[in-house]
Design a protein around this motif. Sequence first.
Motif, PDB file in Angstrom:
ATOM      1  N   ASP A  42      42.162  40.805  40.779  1.00 35.31           N
ATOM      2  CA  ASP A  42      41.779  39.627  40.269  1.00 35.31           C
ATOM      3  C   ASP A  42      40.516  39.647  39.405  1.00 35.31           C
ATOM      4  O   ASP A  42      40.144  39.191  38.508  1.00 35.31           O
ATOM      5  N   SER A  43      39.385  40.098  40.382  1.00 32.25           N
ATOM      6  CA  SER A  43      37.995  40.159  39.640  1.00 32.25           C
ATOM      7  C   SER A  43      38.033  41.077  38.419  1.00 32.25           C
ATOM      8  O   SER A  43      37.305  40.744  37.350  1.00 32.25           O
ATOM      9  N   TRP A  44      38.703  42.236  38.553  1.00 35.41           N
ATOM     10  CA  TRP A  44      39.014  43.249  37.217  1.00 35.41           C
ATOM     11  C   TRP A  44      39.566  42.643  36.203  1.00 35.41           C
ATOM     12  O   TRP A  44      38.770  42.760  34.782  1.00 35.41           O
ATOM     13  N   GLY A  45      40.477  41.822  36.437  1.00 37.25           N
ATOM     14  CA  GLY A  45      41.201  41.148  35.295  1.00 37.25           C
ATOM     15  C   GLY A  45      40.533  40.272  34.781  1.00 37.25           C
ATOM     16  O   GLY A  45      40.537  39.913  33.396  1.00 37.25           O
ATOM     17  N   ARG A  46      39.722  39.265  35.572  1.00 38.46           N
ATOM     18  CA  ARG A  46      38.945  38.253  34.922  1.00 38.46           C
ATOM     19  C   ARG A  46      37.777  38.967  34.103  1.00 38.46           C
ATOM     20  O   ARG A  46      37.296  38.493  32.954  1.00 38.46           O
TER      21      ARG A  46
END
Length: 142
Positions: A42-46
């Motif tokens: 999630d962090s990487w995608g954002r």
Amino acid sequence: MARTLRALTQLMGWACVLIGAVHVALGNAAIPGAGSAGTTVDSWGRFMGASFVGYGLAWLWAARQRPVPARAVRWLAGVFLLGGAGRLLSLALHGRPQWFQIPLMVIELGLPPVFFWLADAEERALRDSAETVPAGRRMRTD
């Protein structure tokens, strides 16, 4: 050619800004099949979404220039092509992804040659018209 290049460059820019903003806002929910991937993904995608917004803004910057800078378009299209090559590598190494990733890969591999061709054609047209404009006269590139 100039109008086509400008319109396609603007479309690319706005599409990237919109897609990136959706990824920033939705995180894993914006990635098909990644809903339960966890906080790291999630962090990487954002983060990547924010980067894609910046990439889209670079396209929009190029579209606002008069004339559209062919060199910048080629670099931006090359980055897009590299993304498609990354998807192709993933397909070769890990197999078929979620179905929607395949059309995205086709776009990422197919659209850059169009941008390369348009940028080259526009650059040639500008060079040719500059050679025929009398000294002291400005040429119009719209």
